[in-house]
Design a protein around this motif. Structure first.
Motif, short mmCIF file in Angstrom:
data_model
loop_
_atom_site.label_atom_id
_atom_site.label_comp_id
_atom_site.label_asym_id
_atom_site.label_seq_id
_atom_site.Cartn_x
_atom_site.Cartn_y
_atom_site.Cartn_z
N GLN A 15 -6.95 4.15 -3.64
CA GLN A 15 -8.12 5.34 -2.70
C GLN A 15 -7.82 5.47 -1.54
O GLN A 15 -8.27 6.54 -0.80
CB GLN A 15 -9.58 4.97 -3.10
N LYS A 16 -7.28 4.49 -0.80
CA LYS A 16 -6.06 5.07 0.58
C LYS A 16 -5.21 5.74 0.52
O LYS A 16 -4.26 5.44 -0.09
CB LYS A 16 -6.29 3.47 1.08
N ASP A 55 -9.12 -0.30 -4.47
CA ASP A 55 -9.04 0.22 -3.38
C ASP A 55 -8.05 0.50 -2.42
O ASP A 55 -7.83 1.40 -1.63
CB ASP A 55 -9.48 -1.36 -2.23
N ASP A 67 1.68 -1.03 -0.13
CA ASP A 67 -0.29 -0.13 0.03
C ASP A 67 0.46 1.78 -0.19
O ASP A 67 2.22 1.42 -0.13
CB ASP A 67 -1.03 -0.22 1.60
N GLN A 121 -1.06 6.20 5.78
CA GLN A 121 -0.57 6.28 6.90
C GLN A 121 0.77 6.85 7.51
O GLN A 121 2.45 7.51 6.74
CB GLN A 121 -1.16 4.91 8.04
#
Length: 201
Positions: free
Chosen positions: A184-185, A181, A155, A188
């Motif tokens: 779209q994140k 998906d 990610d 962090q």
């Protein structure tokens, strides 16, 4: 070194890696919590082991520099029939999402540059995503590659989120949904850039 010998050495490496992993807790397969689109989602999204490898043009690539993007990391070999079979779908995926923050890095394990180049230039249509070389398996040893092909989705935060063992169609709707998906994140907390094996949960 001829191709059959290379294949035998890699198979021996994979077997040894599995034995070591079973005792040191490196097997990602022990920690999936759900299957999405034929991909295993990891419960604790470990930090991706960093590496620096060259592409077939000699350009170095450091995995940590792709943080902020979604990375599809594919381990393959030219003698591996399933690896060859899924290459066109990786190219179609690359074409479909070329305007998105998706990076495809296909890491060849244990082969000579000339053998990789011969395979690369035989593919039609030609591949336009990045092919990396890991001739001595210096990077692969930190990843739980139990067979080829093996694919990891990383990610934007630099964490391994999904794994897939075996060939698949990467431009199929189920795989596209998983990748979109992830795109779209937002990232962090930043992961460290140190080299470490993927831990078990």
């Amino acid at each position: 070194m001829n191709r059959p010998v290379v294949g035998l050495l890699i198979k021996r490496y994979v077997f040894q890696h599995l034995v070591i992993a079973s005792f040191t807790g490196l097997m990602v397969l022990a920690s999936p919590i759900a299957a999405a689109g034929g991909l295993n989602m990891l419960s604790q999204r470990p930090e991706a082991p960093n590496f620096e490898l060259q592409d077939i043009g000699g350009q170095p690539h450091l995995l940590s520099l792709y943080r902020g993007k979604v990375v599809l990391l594919n381990f393959w070999a030219s003698w591996c029939a399933p690896c060859r079979a899924e290459m066109p779908s990786l190219q179609r995926l690359h074409d479909l999402l070329k305007n998105e923050d998706l990076v495809i890095l296909a890491i060849n394990i244990g082969e000579r540059k000339q053998d990789i180049a011969n395979f690369y230039f035989q593919i039609d249509p030609p591949l336009s995503f990045t092919i990396l070389m890991d001739p001595d398996m210096s990077a692969s040893q930190y990843w739980p590659v139990s067979g080829l092909p093996a694919t990891f989705l990383i990610d934007r935060s630099g964490r391994v989120s999904y794994i897939s063992h075996g060939a698949r169609r990467w431009d199929a709707n189920d795989a596209l949904k998983v990748i979109r998906d992830l795109l779209q994140k937002m990232p962090q907390a930043a992961a460290s850039s140190t080299v470490a094996s993927i831990p078990i949960s």
